[in-house]
Design a protein around this motif. Sequence first.
Motif, mmCIF file in Angstrom:
data_model
loop_
_atom_site.group_PDB
_atom_site.id
_atom_site.type_symbol
_atom_site.label_atom_id
_atom_site.label_comp_id
_atom_site.label_asym_id
_atom_site.label_seq_id
_atom_site.Cartn_x
_atom_site.Cartn_y
_atom_site.Cartn_z
ATOM 1 N N PRO A 180 -7.788 13.358 -7.635
ATOM 2 C CA PRO A 180 -6.352 13.550 -7.394
ATOM 3 C C PRO A 180 -5.717 12.288 -6.824
ATOM 4 C CG PRO A 180 -7.636 14.706 -5.727
ATOM 5 C CD PRO A 180 -8.619 14.169 -6.719
ATOM 6 N N ILE A 181 -4.503 11.989 -7.266
ATOM 7 C CA ILE A 181 -3.772 10.821 -6.794
ATOM 8 C C ILE A 181 -2.536 11.285 -6.041
ATOM 9 C CG2 ILE A 181 -2.575 8.698 -7.421
ATOM 10 C CD1 ILE A 181 -4.235 8.582 -9.955
ATOM 11 N N ALA A 182 -2.497 10.962 -4.745
ATOM 12 C CA ALA A 182 -1.335 11.259 -3.904
ATOM 13 C C ALA A 182 -0.469 10.009 -3.847
ATOM 14 C CB ALA A 182 -1.778 11.671 -2.503
ATOM 15 N N GLY A 183 0.767 10.124 -4.294
ATOM 16 C CA GLY A 183 1.629 8.958 -4.423
ATOM 17 C C GLY A 183 2.459 8.679 -3.188
ATOM 18 N N GLY A 184 2.661 7.407 -2.916
ATOM 19 C CA GLY A 184 3.512 6.973 -1.816
ATOM 20 C C GLY A 184 4.054 5.592 -2.099
ATOM 21 N N THR A 185 4.523 4.924 -1.060
ATOM 22 C CA THR A 185 5.118 3.595 -1.244
ATOM 23 C C THR A 185 4.584 2.552 -0.277
ATOM 24 O OG1 THR A 185 6.969 4.100 0.245
ATOM 25 C CG2 THR A 185 7.281 4.553 -2.128
ATOM 26 N N ASP A 186 3.912 2.973 0.801
ATOM 27 C CA ASP A 186 3.469 2.034 1.829
ATOM 28 C C ASP A 186 4.661 1.347 2.487
ATOM 29 O OD1 ASP A 186 1.515 0.830 3.384
ATOM 30 O OD2 ASP A 186 1.058 -0.749 1.936
ATOM 31 N N ALA A 187 5.841 1.973 2.445
ATOM 32 C CA ALA A 187 7.031 1.370 3.054
ATOM 33 C C ALA A 187 6.732 0.979 4.489
ATOM 34 C CB ALA A 187 8.193 2.364 3.014
ATOM 35 N N PRO A 188 7.196 -0.199 4.907
ATOM 36 C CA PRO A 188 8.184 -1.053 4.244
ATOM 37 C C PRO A 188 7.632 -2.059 3.245
ATOM 38 C CG PRO A 188 7.694 -1.924 6.415
ATOM 39 C CD PRO A 188 6.895 -0.659 6.289
ATOM 40 N N VAL A 189 6.347 -1.946 2.871
ATOM 41 C CA VAL A 189 5.811 -2.873 1.871
ATOM 42 C C VAL A 189 6.589 -2.737 0.565
ATOM 43 C CG1 VAL A 189 3.771 -3.549 0.570
ATOM 44 C CG2 VAL A 189 3.552 -2.845 2.963
ATOM 45 N N GLU A 190 6.788 -1.518 0.113
ATOM 46 C CA GLU A 190 7.700 -1.223 -0.997
ATOM 47 C C GLU A 190 8.853 -0.397 -0.450
ATOM 48 O OE1 GLU A 190 7.165 -2.578 -3.826
ATOM 49 O OE2 GLU A 190 5.004 -2.939 -3.937
ATOM 50 N N PHE A 191 10.001 -0.471 -1.094
ATOM 51 C CA PHE A 191 11.116 0.371 -0.692
ATOM 52 C C PHE A 191 10.765 1.808 -1.052
ATOM 53 C CE2 PHE A 191 15.561 1.971 -1.034
ATOM 54 C CZ PHE A 191 15.960 1.643 0.254
ATOM 55 N N PRO A 192 10.973 2.780 -0.145
ATOM 56 C CA PRO A 192 10.462 4.134 -0.356
ATOM 57 C C PRO A 192 11.317 4.977 -1.305
ATOM 58 C CG PRO A 192 11.580 4.039 1.750
ATOM 59 C CD PRO A 192 11.573 2.623 1.209
ATOM 60 N N ASP A 193 11.570 4.448 -2.482
ATOM 61 C CA ASP A 193 12.375 5.130 -3.493
ATOM 62 C C ASP A 193 11.438 5.846 -4.458
ATOM 63 O OD1 ASP A 193 14.006 5.978 -5.516
ATOM 64 O OD2 ASP A 193 14.895 4.024 -5.936
ATOM 65 N N PRO A 194 11.331 7.173 -4.398
ATOM 66 C CA PRO A 194 10.394 7.876 -5.274
ATOM 67 C C PRO A 194 10.765 7.771 -6.743
ATOM 68 C CG PRO A 194 11.773 9.432 -4.077
ATOM 69 C CD PRO A 194 12.047 8.088 -3.487
ATOM 70 N N LEU A 195 12.033 7.583 -7.053
ATOM 71 C CA LEU A 195 12.416 7.444 -8.460
ATOM 72 C C LEU A 195 11.973 6.093 -9.009
ATOM 73 C CD1 LEU A 195 15.937 9.136 -8.416
ATOM 74 C CD2 LEU A 195 13.743 10.087 -9.181
ATOM 75 N N ALA A 196 11.942 5.063 -8.164
ATOM 76 C CA ALA A 196 11.365 3.784 -8.578
ATOM 77 C C ALA A 196 9.858 3.941 -8.780
ATOM 78 C CB ALA A 196 11.666 2.703 -7.549
ATOM 79 N N SER A 197 9.205 4.707 -7.922
ATOM 80 C CA SER A 197 7.772 4.973 -8.090
ATOM 81 C C SER A 197 7.516 5.753 -9.375
ATOM 82 C CB SER A 197 7.236 5.750 -6.888
ATOM 83 O OG SER A 197 7.343 5.000 -5.698
ATOM 84 N N PHE A 198 8.377 6.720 -9.674
ATOM 85 C CA PHE A 198 8.256 7.504 -10.899
ATOM 86 C C PHE A 198 8.338 6.582 -12.118
ATOM 87 C CE2 PHE A 198 10.108 10.109 -14.314
ATOM 88 C CZ PHE A 198 9.251 11.199 -14.304
ATOM 89 N N TRP A 199 9.304 5.682 -12.118
ATOM 90 C CA TRP A 199 9.463 4.727 -13.213
ATOM 91 C C TRP A 199 8.208 3.868 -13.359
ATOM 92 C CZ3 TRP A 199 12.645 3.335 -17.158
ATOM 93 C CH2 TRP A 199 12.510 2.045 -17.673
#
Length: 550
Positions: free
Chosen positions: A438-457
Motif C-alpha cells: 500500500p502507498i500512503a500519499g503525502g507531500t513532505d511539506a514544506p519540501v513540496e507545497f501540500p497541494d493534493p491536486l498537484a500530487s494527483f497530477w
Amino acid sequence: MLRPILLVFLVACASPVDWVFHNGVVHTLVEGQEPASAIAIREGKIAFVGNDASALALAGNGTRVINLAGRALLPGFHDAHMHLMGFGESLRTLDLVDTGSLEEVVQETAKWAEKVPEGDWIVGSGWDQNDWDSSRMPTHHVLSEAIRTNPVLLWRVDGHAVLVNQSAMDAVGLHAGTSDPPGGRLLREPDGALSGVLLDRATHLITSVIPAPNEEELGFRLEAAVSMLHRLGVTAIGDAGVDSAGVEFYRAAAAEGRLPLRVSIMLDAQDELALASWLPGGPRPDLDGHGVISLRAVKAFADGALGSRGAALQEDYADDPGNQGLILTSPEVLQALASRCKKSGFQLCTHAIGDRGCQSVLDAYAATFAPGGDLRFRLEHAQVLTQRQIEQMASLGIVASMQAQHATSDMPWVEARVGKNRAEGAYAWRWLMNAGVPIAGGTDAPVEFPDPLASFWSAVTRTDAEGNPPGGWFPQHRMTRSEALQHLIRTPAWASFQEARMGTLEVGKLADVVVLSDNPLTAPESVLRDLKVEMTIFNGVLVHPKQAAF
C-alpha cells in the motif's frame, strides 16, 4: 432493500440535518461502490449517502442545501507525511523556492535582511542547487559578503542541508578544524576550509543555538498552515517528527479550539523524553478526547536525502564517485527502536530514501517481527528500491509512505545521481502496487507545497505542470486516477489506523469533505491540472471559503 429505507426513516425522525449536498458526483471511496449523488451531514458526522430525493427529505429549517451542479464531492484529502509547523514557518519566513541561482538567493536574503535588526538570525528555506545552471553545492562567500551583521541559515528544499554565512559559523565556533558529527557532514573547499553547507545531523550544530520562536509566533504559524491546508482541501495530516514541546503545543491548541485539523503525530525518535513519556501508555487514537489528535507512531531516520547526496546507496553516486551517502541511525539502534515500538503498540515510520537506507530499515523490521501481523510499520519516502526490497516489503506488510511530487520535482536530475538502471527503481509506484504494497500519499511539506491536486497530477502523469516530459518520466510507474485518489485519501487514513473514522464517506464517519470544480476521475487531462478546491468542510463546519460560493 428495506435497510436503506429504514435508515433514512430513522435519521429523518431524529432531527433535520445540518447540510445536504445533492446533484453531484459523490466519490465515497468505498471499494466496489459506485458514486452517489448526495450526502447529508449532522453534528459533524455523515448522516446519509445516496440519492438526491432521500437526502433532500432529511432537510428542515436551518439545513444548508447545496446544489453541486455536477461537481465532485469526496472525503477530505489526507497528507500522510508532512511537517505542519515547518510548513507554517515557511509561510512566515524567507521563501527561496524557485530561486534560479545562488545570486538570486543572496539578493532575496539581502532584501529580507533590511527589515531584520542587526544581530538577529535570518532563517529561510527552499533553495535547490539542482535548479541552477550549476548543480554543485554553493559556498558561503557571496552570502557572507552581502550580509555581515546577521547570522544567516538557509535550508535546502529537502530540509537535509543548510547554507550559512560566516557570521553564523562564527556564532557557533565552526572552523576548518571542526570534525563531522555522527550522521552528518560539513562540506569543505579544496583547501579544507568550510564551504558553509552542512548536511543532515551536522545542521544541529547551527540550529541548536537559534532562539526558539515564542508562543505567539507559534500560534501564527499554526494558523497560517491550517488555513492554507483548508484552501487546498486537506483535512487530515501525519506530522512526522514531533518532539515533547510540540505535543504539548498541539494539546493546548486542540483544547482551545485552534486545531481544526486531524493530526496523527509521529513522535521524534531523537527525543527520548517524548518516547519515555508516551510509549509506555500505548496508543492514543484520540488524545485528550477532542477528536483531532492521534498519537500512536514514532518517526526515525535511516539516511539523508537524494538531492543533497545524503541518501544511503548500495553503490556510489553516479555523479559523485566515492560517496554512498549517510547512515543516520545504526541498524542496531533501529532494531532496538522497532522492538520498543512493537512492545508498546506504536507504529514505527522510518525515513529511508536510498536503497542501502531502505535495506537497513527492512532488516531492522524483519528482525523485530514476523510476516502476518498488523503493525503497519512504514518506510517514509522509499525513493530508490530494488525488486527484492519491494518483495520483502510486501512479505512483511510494510507501508510505503511516498510523495508523488517528489518524483516530478526530482526527475530532471535523478538519473545523473544514480544512473539509469537505478533510476528505474526510483519512485517505483507500479512495482510496489503490483506487489501489494500500500502507498500512503503525502507531500513532505514544506519540501513540496501540500497541494493534493498537484500530487494527483504527478501520480497519474509523472510529468511537470506543463506536461513534460511527454508521456511521463518512467511512465510504467504511473497510477490510474482511481489509484491516485485512493492513495491521497483512503490509504493514508488506513496507514495511520484511522480507517474507522475517515478515508471514506459512510454513515457515522467524520464529516470532513471537499468539493472540487470537476470530477477528477473523468475530467479531460487538458483540464485536470486546473482542478480547483471550491469548498472544504471540517467536522461539519465550512472552513473554506468562509461563505459558500454556490
